[in-house]
Scaffold this motif. Structure first.
Motif, PDB file in Angstrom:
ATOM      1  N   GLY A 144      50.964  56.472  24.079  1.00 19.61           N
ATOM      2  CA  GLY A 144      52.388  56.192  23.903  1.00 19.61           C
ATOM      3  C   GLY A 144      53.271  57.406  24.096  1.00 19.61           C
ATOM      4  N   VAL A 145      52.904  58.540  23.510  1.00 17.92           N
ATOM      5  CA  VAL A 145      53.749  59.730  23.649  1.00 17.92           C
ATOM      6  C   VAL A 145      53.684  60.296  25.062  1.00 17.92           C
ATOM      7  CG1 VAL A 145      53.605  60.319  21.204  1.00 17.92           C
ATOM      8  CG2 VAL A 145      51.979  61.348  22.818  1.00 17.92           C
ATOM      9  N   ALA A 146      52.597  59.984  25.788  1.00 20.98           N
ATOM     10  CA  ALA A 146      52.500  60.465  27.166  1.00 20.98           C
ATOM     11  C   ALA A 146      53.472  59.738  28.078  1.00 20.98           C
ATOM     12  CB  ALA A 146      51.078  60.296  27.681  1.00 20.98           C
ATOM     13  N   GLY A 147      53.827  58.506  27.714  1.00 18.73           N
ATOM     14  CA  GLY A 147      54.661  57.732  28.605  1.00 18.73           C
ATOM     15  C   GLY A 147      55.940  57.186  28.014  1.00 18.73           C
ATOM     16  N   GLY A 148      56.281  57.585  26.796  1.00 18.79           N
ATOM     17  CA  GLY A 148      57.481  57.045  26.181  1.00 18.79           C
ATOM     18  C   GLY A 148      57.982  57.902  25.040  1.00 18.79           C
ATOM     19  N   SER A 149      58.826  57.301  24.191  1.00 20.31           N
ATOM     20  CA  SER A 149      59.440  58.028  23.089  1.00 20.31           C
ATOM     21  C   SER A 149      58.642  57.834  21.802  1.00 20.31           C
ATOM     22  CB  SER A 149      60.867  57.530  22.872  1.00 20.31           C
ATOM     23  OG  SER A 149      60.850  56.187  22.390  1.00 20.31           O
ATOM     24  N   ASP A 172      57.530  51.802  16.939  1.00 15.70           N
ATOM     25  CA  ASP A 172      57.786  50.363  17.027  1.00 15.70           C
ATOM     26  C   ASP A 172      56.540  49.617  17.511  1.00 15.70           C
ATOM     27  OD1 ASP A 172      60.385  50.776  16.202  1.00 15.70           O
ATOM     28  OD2 ASP A 172      61.244  50.714  18.222  1.00 15.70           O
ATOM     29  N   ALA A 173      55.830  50.218  18.461  1.00 15.82           N
ATOM     30  CA  ALA A 173      54.660  49.558  19.037  1.00 15.82           C
ATOM     31  C   ALA A 173      53.538  49.385  18.018  1.00 15.82           C
ATOM     32  CB  ALA A 173      54.154  50.341  20.246  1.00 15.82           C
ATOM     33  N   GLY A 217      46.974  66.831  13.441  1.00 16.90           N
ATOM     34  CA  GLY A 217      47.317  68.144  12.920  1.00 16.90           C
ATOM     35  C   GLY A 217      48.797  68.434  12.965  1.00 16.90           C
ATOM     36  N   TYR A 218      49.537  67.627  13.708  1.00 18.12           N
ATOM     37  CA  TYR A 218      50.993  67.754  13.766  1.00 18.12           C
ATOM     38  C   TYR A 218      51.596  66.402  14.128  1.00 18.12           C
ATOM     39  CZ  TYR A 218      48.890  69.686  18.108  1.00 18.12           C
ATOM     40  OH  TYR A 218      48.088  69.971  19.169  1.00 18.12           O
ATOM     41  N   GLY A 219      52.914  66.310  14.032  1.00 17.55           N
ATOM     42  CA  GLY A 219      53.591  65.051  14.254  1.00 17.55           C
ATOM     43  C   GLY A 219      53.565  64.621  15.707  1.00 17.55           C
ATOM     44  N   PRO A 220      53.980  63.371  15.977  1.00  9.63           N
ATOM     45  CA  PRO A 220      53.914  62.850  17.345  1.00  9.63           C
ATOM     46  C   PRO A 220      54.785  63.606  18.339  1.00  9.63           C
ATOM     47  CG  PRO A 220      55.104  61.337  15.897  1.00  9.63           C
ATOM     48  CD  PRO A 220      54.458  62.363  15.020  1.00  9.63           C
ATOM     49  N   LYS A 221      55.905  64.155  17.886  1.00 11.73           N
ATOM     50  CA  LYS A 221      56.760  64.901  18.807  1.00 11.73           C
ATOM     51  C   LYS A 221      56.066  66.169  19.279  1.00 11.73           C
ATOM     52  CE  LYS A 221      60.516  65.550  21.134  1.00 11.73           C
ATOM     53  NZ  LYS A 221      60.818  64.661  22.280  1.00 11.73           N
ATOM     54  N   MET A 222      55.421  66.881  18.357  1.00 16.30           N
ATOM     55  CA  MET A 222      54.692  68.085  18.745  1.00 16.30           C
ATOM     56  C   MET A 222      53.509  67.723  19.636  1.00 16.30           C
ATOM     57  SD  MET A 222      54.723  71.348  18.504  1.00 16.30           S
ATOM     58  CE  MET A 222      53.616  72.654  19.038  1.00 16.30           C
ATOM     59  N   LEU A 223      52.832  66.626  19.317  1.00 18.37           N
ATOM     60  CA  LEU A 223      51.734  66.175  20.172  1.00 18.37           C
ATOM     61  C   LEU A 223      52.236  65.903  21.580  1.00 18.37           C
ATOM     62  CD1 LEU A 223      48.769  65.186  20.480  1.00 18.37           C
ATOM     63  CD2 LEU A 223      49.619  62.904  19.880  1.00 18.37           C
ATOM     64  N   ALA A 226      57.399  66.139  37.718  1.00 22.10           N
ATOM     65  CA  ALA A 226      56.252  65.243  37.551  1.00 22.10           C
ATOM     66  C   ALA A 226      55.807  65.140  36.099  1.00 22.10           C
ATOM     67  CB  ALA A 226      55.082  65.717  38.416  1.00 22.10           C
ATOM     68  N   ALA A 227      55.942  66.230  35.335  1.00 19.96           N
ATOM     69  CA  ALA A 227      55.490  66.243  33.943  1.00 19.96           C
ATOM     70  C   ALA A 227      56.535  65.689  32.976  1.00 19.96           C
ATOM     71  CB  ALA A 227      55.096  67.662  33.534  1.00 19.96           C
ATOM     72  N   GLY A 228      57.754  65.451  33.462  1.00 21.52           N
ATOM     73  CA  GLY A 228      58.762  64.837  32.613  1.00 21.52           C
ATOM     74  C   GLY A 228      59.717  65.786  31.925  1.00 21.52           C
ATOM     75  N   TYR A 229      59.809  67.035  32.405  1.00 20.40           N
ATOM     76  CA  TYR A 229      60.788  67.963  31.846  1.00 20.40           C
ATOM     77  C   TYR A 229      62.163  67.689  32.446  1.00 20.40           C
ATOM     78  CZ  TYR A 229      56.834  70.594  30.003  1.00 20.40           C
ATOM     79  OH  TYR A 229      55.707  70.958  29.312  1.00 20.40           O
ATOM     80  N   ALA A 230      63.208  68.060  31.715  1.00 22.85           N
ATOM     81  CA  ALA A 230      64.566  67.825  32.193  1.00 22.85           C
ATOM     82  C   ALA A 230      64.825  68.583  33.493  1.00 22.85           C
ATOM     83  CB  ALA A 230      65.581  68.236  31.128  1.00 22.85           C
ATOM     84  N   ASP A 231      64.308  69.807  33.577  1.00 19.64           N
ATOM     85  CA  ASP A 231      64.458  70.619  34.780  1.00 19.64           C
ATOM     86  C   ASP A 231      63.475  71.772  34.683  1.00 19.64           C
ATOM     87  OD1 ASP A 231      65.661  72.441  32.973  1.00 19.64           O
ATOM     88  OD2 ASP A 231      67.652  71.678  33.458  1.00 19.64           O
TER      89      ASP A 231
END
Length: 232
Positions: A147-152, A158-159, A176-182, A207-212
């Motif tokens: 989920g974190v690899a492809g969404g928020s 929610d899922a 070991g850490y929260g989903p945002k850090m993961l 390709a990796a999903g960074y803003a820039d």
């Protein structure tokens, strides 16, 4: 340093690795960067647990050092180690503190094997035996990783039918850490793999999903402590 990594399946493992630095070589410091994983590492000093890390961790390597290790995928280590992942986050912990005498017995068995390959096989076998009597991996693990690899993070919560605070508590225990850090760590590792394949850094960022590309560069410095080109 002679480093070799081989894939391993079962017990939540993704690979085993060995490393040796000849006695006449110069000592150096290896920079270990976050990958969401947990390693169990054998050296002459015994067995220790490494990670999961949230930033760069220096590892001093002395001439004559021999290391044999197994690596758990994200979220797979807690049942085998017997502690939540956040108990070993950003730490290097002697395995005997978690397993007691069983860790010393396994360390002695690894030390008594002959070649690096034989030592690796002994360590893998010992960890697999421990995993066979451990509890199951939290079923949340594959769902959150995908989920974190492809969404928020909110979309993942929610899922799985959890509030974001509940998801964070569960994630701390298994990753070991929260989903945002993961999410940050997994994105960093994906980007690093793309960059090492020869892709242009601007294309890697997209390709990796960074803003820039600047966002990509800032994240690499935050997680690895140095520019991405130094990691290639």
């Amino acid at each position: 340093m002679g480093y070799r990594e081989v894939p391993v399946r079962g017990a939540g493992l993704v690979c085993a690795w060995t490393a040796a630095l000849p006695a006449g070589a110069e000592p150096f410091v290896q920079r270990v960067v976050p990958d969401g994983c947990v390693d169990v590492i054998w050296s002459e000093g015994g067995l220790q647990v490494a990670g999961p890390d949230t930033g760069p961790m220096p590892a001093a390597v002395r001439p004559g050092s021999v290391l044999v290790a197994v690596r758990f995928g994200p979220g797979a280590a807690p049942p085998v180690l017997g502690v939540p992942a956040d108990a070993v986050r950003d730490a290097r912990v002697p395995l005997r503190e978690l397993w007691g005498g069983a860790a010393d017995g396994l360390a002695e068995a690894v030390a008594g094997a002959g070649s690096l390959e034989e030592r690796r096989a002994v360590l893998v076998g010992g960890v697999r035996a421990r995993a066979a009597v451990a509890g199951p991996v939290d079923p949340l693990v594959p769902v959150v990783v995908a989920g974190v690899a492809g969404g928020s993070v909110r979309g993942v919560a929610d899922a799985v039918g959890l509030g974001e605070r509940q998801l964070r508590r569960r994630s701390l225990a298994v990753f070991g850490y929260g989903p945002k850090m993961l999410q940050r760590v997994l994105r960093f590792q994906r980007a690093l793999g793309l960059a090492r394949s020869g892709m242009a850094l601007a294309d890697v960022a997209f390709a990796a999903g960074y803003a820039d590309q600047a966002h990509f560069a800032n994240e690499v410095r935050a997680l690895a402590g140095e520019p991405v080109r130094a990691l290639l």
